[in-house]
Design an enzyme around this catalytic site. Sequence first.
Site, PDB file in Angstrom:
ATOM      1  N   HIS A 143      15.641  -7.821 -12.413  1.00 30.61           N
ATOM      2  CA  HIS A 143      14.803  -8.595 -11.532  1.00 30.61           C
ATOM      3  C   HIS A 143      15.659  -9.687 -10.660  1.00 30.61           C
ATOM      4  O   HIS A 143      15.298 -10.597 -10.312  1.00 30.61           O
ATOM      5  CB  HIS A 143      13.959  -9.498 -12.525  1.00 30.61           C
TER       6      HIS A 143
ATOM      7  N   ASN B 205      12.385 -10.944 -32.226  1.00 33.79           N
ATOM      8  CA  ASN B 205      11.597 -11.891 -31.444  1.00 33.79           C
ATOM      9  C   ASN B 205      11.016 -12.661 -32.493  1.00 33.79           C
ATOM     10  O   ASN B 205      10.633 -12.285 -33.776  1.00 33.79           O
ATOM     11  CB  ASN B 205      10.421 -11.248 -30.582  1.00 33.79           C
TER      12      ASN B 205
ATOM     13  N   TYR C  88      13.447 -23.115  -7.377  1.00 28.75           N
ATOM     14  CA  TYR C  88      14.360 -22.214  -7.738  1.00 28.75           C
ATOM     15  C   TYR C  88      15.793 -22.890  -7.804  1.00 28.75           C
ATOM     16  O   TYR C  88      16.677 -22.751  -8.380  1.00 28.75           O
ATOM     17  CB  TYR C  88      14.416 -20.909  -6.740  1.00 28.75           C
TER      18      TYR C  88
ATOM     19  N   VAL D 193      17.447 -13.575 -15.029  1.00 27.74           N
ATOM     20  CA  VAL D 193      18.128 -13.963 -13.827  1.00 27.74           C
ATOM     21  C   VAL D 193      19.097 -14.731 -13.757  1.00 27.74           C
ATOM     22  O   VAL D 193      19.725 -15.243 -12.571  1.00 27.74           O
ATOM     23  CB  VAL D 193      17.124 -14.256 -12.470  1.00 27.74           C
TER      24      VAL D 193
ATOM     25  N   GLY E 109      13.978 -10.788 -27.351  1.00 22.87           N
ATOM     26  CA  GLY E 109      13.161 -11.752 -26.425  1.00 22.87           C
ATOM     27  C   GLY E 109      12.569 -11.824 -25.147  1.00 22.87           C
ATOM     28  O   GLY E 109      12.617 -12.329 -24.406  1.00 22.87           O
TER      29      GLY E 109
END
Length: 274
Positions: free
Chosen positions: A137, A247, A85, A121, A221
């Site tokens: 999320h 997409n 992360y 995110v 996407g």
Amino acid sequence: MARRHRNRDNNPDANRRQGRAIADLRQRLAGTGRVVVLTGAGVSAESGIPTFRDAQTGYWQRFRPEDLATAEAFRRDPQTVWRWYAQRRAAVQGVEPNPGHTALARLENRLSEFTLITQNVDGLHARAGSRRVLELHGNLLRVRCFSGCVSYSVGDGSPDARAAFDGDSSAAETVPEVPRCPHCGDYLRPDVVWFGENLPEQAIQRAFGAAESADLFLVVGTSAVVYPAAMLPRTALDCGATVVEINPDRTPLSTFVTLSIRGTAGEVLPRVIV
Ligand code: BJW
Ligand code: ZN
């Protein structure tokens, strides 16, 4: 990626089909009421952020998201997960929103009834100027105590917040010490939604509310394999909305949607939202 671009660039039929589909969507957008957009990692791909299921480099090569994005993985090996992360936080801060993000921010300014729902995110929609974003999320640039005491964002000025992100700059080279909550001593963790965890209640409720009352639902996407987000386009369709997918690849949604536009977000959205 290379395969997709080759197909489209050298294929006049595909280009014509794409052009017709873009014109069709532009017309639908002009004459419609409530517009809802759901985005996934693909919308940030042209900013240089690897998608989850396409990525071929670094950690992505060695781990599936299902293996790292869980509370069990963090409890088992907090350093590896924290480092993953920390590297992604650094990556996101080093890139810019792309023309797909800015086109969606433009759309919000033009419409009175508009909802942007994202599974991402990375905070790039907000940085592009989108003001009301439902983040399903969580957000990579926020961390929180595992036991829920505190939450810090990158850029917060307090010493505790700064300490939480201290190791980020060296995360690529070193094994970081995972920071602890200054109140209870438990680990800090990224404020994102891992597999098996509930989505933020207000965001997911609003997202389903928006899907149920949408006239036009745009899916951009996302591989549409992660639930409950993947249910949103189907809900919209069941409730009578026109559903349009953008997409470069087919997804499980492709056979259900009203219109599929084969192309990237950064290329298609600015041509739709001029
Ligand atoms: C381009 C492009 C370009 C490329 N332009 N496009 C019902 C059925 C089955 C399973 C479940 C179910 N309900 C729940 C589950 C379990 C689970 C789940 O869905 N599992 C599936 C894998 C089967 N869901 C959950 O656990 C969720 N929680 C939940 O349901 O709570 C209730 C519960 C509680 C207790 C027990 C059980 C249930 C939580 C899901 C959390 C997902 N978290 C992640 C990680 C976030 C943190 C982090 O970033 O590390 O979210 S996983 C990852 O996938 C991330 C993404 O938001 C999410 C979706 O991925 P996305 O955005 O679609 O990316 P990709 O890479 O998959 O696709 C990219 C697409 O872009 C592709 O299609 C490309 O073609 C395209 N593309 N370039 C446009 N330039
Ligand atoms: Zn705590």
